[in-house]
Design a protein around this motif. Structure first.
Motif: not given
Length: 122
Positions: A48, A97, A103, A109
């Protein structure tokens, strides 16, 4: 909303692939991520990146081999995958996200792409 992932394919172990995901303006000010799902397994987090690109996280199994990056001018996120292993074989999904932060949590998401197949032969 349509996320278009590309770059998957068949590669030998030790090889490289670079995935791309064009997310459009939905990715503006949002963190983005890559997840994968192997046959018979649950979808798992891979990497991410925050909106600014200053924060990245990786699952332990890909650290040092995969690199996530983004080009906000193109609304695109990338996943450079090196030293690929057969256990990396999966369908890879990109996601946008709900917030600007990076995250690991799939609940964080909002939009998901349709996936691109990565197959690593031994």
């Amino acid at each position: 909303v349509q996320l278009q992932a590309s770059g998957g394919g068949l590669v030998q172990a030790g090889g490289s692939l670079k995935l791309s995901c064009a997310a459009g303006r939905t990715s503006s000010n949002k963190g983005m991520g890559w997840f994968r799902q192997a046959p018979g397994k649950e979808r798992e987090f891979v990497a991410t990146i925050s909106w600014k690109g200053d924060v990245t996280y990786y699952v332990d199994s890909v650290k040092g081999r995969f690199t996530i990056s983004r080009d906000n001018a193109k609304n695109t996120v990338y996943l450079q995958m090196n030293s690929l292993k057969p256990e990396d074989t999966a369908v890879y999904y990109c996601a946008v996200g709900r917030r600007s932060a990076a995250t690991r949590n799939p609940e964080g998401y909002h939009y998901w792409g349709q996936g691109t197949q990565v197959t690593v032969s031994s």
